[in-house]
Design a protein around this motif. Structure first.
Motif, mmCIF file in Angstrom:
data_model
loop_
_atom_site.group_PDB
_atom_site.id
_atom_site.type_symbol
_atom_site.label_atom_id
_atom_site.label_comp_id
_atom_site.label_asym_id
_atom_site.label_seq_id
_atom_site.Cartn_x
_atom_site.Cartn_y
_atom_site.Cartn_z
ATOM 1 N N ASN A 137 7.182 1.849 14.809
ATOM 2 C CA ASN A 137 7.352 0.526 15.416
ATOM 3 C C ASN A 137 6.412 0.343 16.597
ATOM 4 N N ARG A 143 3.640 -2.489 16.777
ATOM 5 C CA ARG A 143 3.592 -3.424 17.899
ATOM 6 C C ARG A 143 2.210 -3.407 18.552
ATOM 7 N N ARG A 171 -0.182 -5.199 16.319
ATOM 8 C CA ARG A 171 -0.016 -6.661 16.363
ATOM 9 C C ARG A 171 -0.561 -7.220 17.672
ATOM 10 N N ALA A 187 12.403 2.598 4.182
ATOM 11 C CA ALA A 187 13.787 2.846 3.762
ATOM 12 C C ALA A 187 13.849 3.497 2.381
ATOM 13 N N ASP A 239 12.817 3.161 -5.135
ATOM 14 C CA ASP A 239 13.594 1.974 -5.467
ATOM 15 C C ASP A 239 12.950 0.806 -4.722
ATOM 16 N N ARG A 240 12.222 0.000 -5.468
ATOM 17 C CA ARG A 240 11.440 -1.069 -4.828
ATOM 18 C C ARG A 240 12.331 -2.138 -4.197
ATOM 19 N N GLY A 241 13.598 -2.110 -4.564
ATOM 20 C CA GLY A 241 14.534 -3.033 -3.942
ATOM 21 C C GLY A 241 14.725 -2.740 -2.464
ATOM 22 N N ARG A 242 14.385 -1.521 -2.077
ATOM 23 C CA ARG A 242 14.528 -1.175 -0.664
ATOM 24 C C ARG A 242 13.247 -1.452 0.118
ATOM 25 N N ASP A 245 10.754 -3.558 2.158
ATOM 26 C CA ASP A 245 10.991 -4.710 3.030
ATOM 27 C C ASP A 245 9.997 -5.826 2.695
ATOM 28 N N GLN A 246 10.507 -6.869 2.032
ATOM 29 C CA GLN A 246 9.614 -7.938 1.562
ATOM 30 C C GLN A 246 8.976 -8.712 2.715
ATOM 31 N N LEU A 247 9.684 -8.800 3.845
ATOM 32 C CA LEU A 247 9.109 -9.506 4.989
ATOM 33 C C LEU A 247 7.857 -8.775 5.495
ATOM 34 N N LEU A 248 7.967 -7.442 5.592
ATOM 35 C CA LEU A 248 6.804 -6.673 6.057
ATOM 36 C C LEU A 248 5.675 -6.727 5.030
ATOM 37 N N ARG A 257 5.011 -9.219 3.017
ATOM 38 C CA ARG A 257 4.354 -10.533 3.171
ATOM 39 C C ARG A 257 3.473 -10.569 4.412
ATOM 40 N N ARG A 258 3.977 -9.988 5.508
ATOM 41 C CA ARG A 258 3.170 -9.948 6.741
ATOM 42 C C ARG A 258 1.897 -9.143 6.504
ATOM 43 N N ARG A 307 6.093 -5.500 -8.923
ATOM 44 C CA ARG A 307 7.558 -5.522 -8.893
ATOM 45 C C ARG A 307 8.137 -4.222 -9.399
#
Lengths: 415, 139
Positions: free
Chosen positions: A215, A219, A222, A249, A265-268, A270-273, A275-276, A308
């Motif tokens: 993190n 940071r 960014r 995760a 497990d691609r469900g874990r 983080d789609q937000l990260l 996309r960023r 996916r």
């Protein structure tokens, strides 16, 4: 407000403001180490006053003004007063009162200078990392020590020495000129990515501060993207870190064991990260930086991020990206990764050809992944006795117990 | 850690009063600060509840209620998603949100669950279901 409330608020303010305060003071005193000490003095003053008087309306400006006053006191006490005051002439009016309102562009410029000085090549990599986390991340010596599994005194000494080195070398408080910029910027990016990887390599049971280095690095990345928005590789590095962090995760199973990328497990994720990351990568490419080493690595990570399911992965594109990456950043490890991508795209025979070309590479002589990858290709081609020998060789080279067991199982499976 | 800073609705936001240019600029400056500090992950403003709807659940029954909704103070008007070190840091940022309203208004700060917070209860099946959902909404 209770004293402990005030301390928590001060910690938060320090986290947000410390880099700006240090950078602003460094512009005045032209010495990053001294600036940090002055900022610490301002923090001590805050700890004394805020619990009783409350947190000021603009805490950043309060810290800056307090630090400035200390700087002026210090300079007045020094014998070479006149010379320093001359240097300061453009910063301070005759009464010694400095302007209270900061120009945002000036703050950005100061921060960028602080970044470049903290990552100056005159310092060892370790020193750059410690100084960057201290000055830009606002981390305490204790936090840095815990994150890097070092003793507090080791880190404290490292920081003291780094400050001395900078002062002795008279490193100017400035952004490097055009000629120097690419090399100096890559030194900064290297430090940020190193911090990220240190956090990424943390394992279960480690102090929570270790994974939090990811993190910190994100940071810093960014922040850097805001300070140097025209530099494509900064966005490339941010993209790479965002996409890698999106998997954190999923990288560890419920049993605490690491999970390989293709088995995650691609469900874990983080789609937000993701996309960023994709947005940052697009920015790097827009700025003409598609061919930079970080942007290329981010583009590879993005191929996985977009898929996916593992079966949807565009291995042909990944193989091409590794080829380009190998051209800008030649490395046998990149080549080995390319071989894996090629084998996924075109079949094990094509991968084997590339790996065999690497066989004589001295850098990979004791690298267990070379025989491990080769064994995998041979097994897929049905050349089982050869595959078995490769897996056994790989098992003898790895230092990781779990991995050795896995490799010996694969050797066993070859009959 | 991730925190959501939830902007509560006011009579103005519910009346659909648009921010003035000055207010937009001020808010833009604040958002830029968040970006520069590397802490802003996402943020959106919401239309008034008159453009929204509620789906009420009662066992198998579903009832749709169109907005607007009465209890203004309980409604939300927007949010920021912040990536910070502690709730104190989130609080410190939220205190700096420019305020244009002389009346009372409120921003609520809540910690966002992350996958590891669920522990073993978050089974692979639950995760897969959630994944499918995110793919649908996230694209």
């Amino acid at each position: 407000m209770t004293a402990s409330d005030a301390h928590r608020a001060i910690d938060a303010v320090w986290r947000i403001e410390s880099a700006r305060v240090i950078a602003g003071l460094a512009r005045i005193v032209r010495d990053v180490g001294l600036a940090e000490e002055l900022a610490q003095d301002a923090l001590v003053a805050a700890l004394e006053q805020w619990p009783a008087e409350g947190v000021p309306r603009n805490p950043g400006a309060w810290l800056m003004a307090t630090g400035r006053r200390r700087a002026i006191d210090l300079i007045r006490r020094e014998q070479n007063l006149r010379r320093k005051v001359e240097i300061l002439g453009h910063e301070l009016d005759p009464d010694g009162a400095a302007p209270e309102v900061e120009d945002p562009q000036e703050i950005s410029d100061d921060l960028l200078r602080l970044v470049f000085v903290s990552c100056h090549p005159v310092l060892s990599t370790e020193a750059r990392v410690a100084l960057t986390l201290r000055l830009l991340g606002g981390l305490t010596t204790d936090e840095i020590a815990r994150a890097f599994l070092a003793s507090e005194s080791t880190i404290a000494q490292r920081i003291v020495r780094a400050k001395k080195t900078l002062a002795k070398a008279e490193v100017p408080f400035e952004v490097p000129g055009r000629d120097e910029l690419p090399a100096r910027l890559s030194s900064v990016l290297e430090v940020v990515y190193l911090v990220f990887n240190e956090g990424y390599s943390a394992t279960a049971g480690d102090d929570w501060l270790r994974p939090s280095l990811c993190n910190e690095a994100l940071r810093l990345g960014r922040v850097l993207a805001g300070l140097a928005p025209a530099e494509p590789e900064v966005h490339g590095l941010v993209a790479l870190m965002e996409i890698q962090a999106s998997r954190s995760a999923a990288r560890v199973g419920a049993d605490g064991k690491p999970v390989l990328l293709l088995e995650q497990d691609r469900g874990r994720w983080d789609q937000l990260l993701i996309r960023r990351g994709l947005a940052a990568l697009a920015k790097a490419e827009e700025l003409g930086g598609a061919g930079g080493p970080y942007a290329l690595q981010a583009a590879i990570a993005a191929c996985h991020g977009r898929a996916r399911e593992a079966d949807d992965t565009d291995w042909g594109r990944i193989a091409d990206l590794y080829k380009t990456l190998g051209e800008v950043m030649p490395s046998p490890i990149v080549e080995l990764n390319r071989a894996v991508a090629v084998s996924m795209a075109e079949g094990p025979a094509a991968g084997l050809e590339l790996v065999d070309a690497l066989g004589a590479e001295p850098a990979l002589k004791s690298y267990h992944l070379l025989p491990s990858v080769r064994g995998d290709f041979l097994a897929k081609l049905g050349r089982l006795p050869e595959a078995r020998a490769e897996f056994e060789k790989a098992a003898s080279l790895t230092r990781n117990e779990r991995e050795r067991t896995l490799l010996l199982e694969r050797a066993e499976g070859c009959g | 850690m991730r925190f959501m800073a939830i902007i509560k609705a006011t009579p103005d936001t519910e009346a659909g009063v648009l921010p003035t240019e000055t207010q937009l600029n001020e808010m833009g400056k604040f958002n830029a600060e968040l970006v520069k500090a590397g802490v802003l992950l996402a943020g959106e403003g919401l239309h008034s509840s008159s453009k929204g709807a509620r789906v009420k659940f009662e066992g198998e029954k579903r009832t749709v209620v169109d907005g607007p909704f009465a209890e203004t103070k309980e409604l939300i008007a927007g949010f920021w998603l912040l990536d910070v070190k502690s709730i104190d840091e989130a609080i410190e940022w939220v205190k700096r949100v420019p305020n244009f309203d002389d009346g009372e208004s409120e921003i609520e700060i809540r910690r966002v669950f992350e996958a590891e917070d669920f522990g073993p209860a978050f089974t692979p099946e639950a995760r897969a279901a959630e994944a499918a959902l995110r793919e649908q909404i996230g694209g």
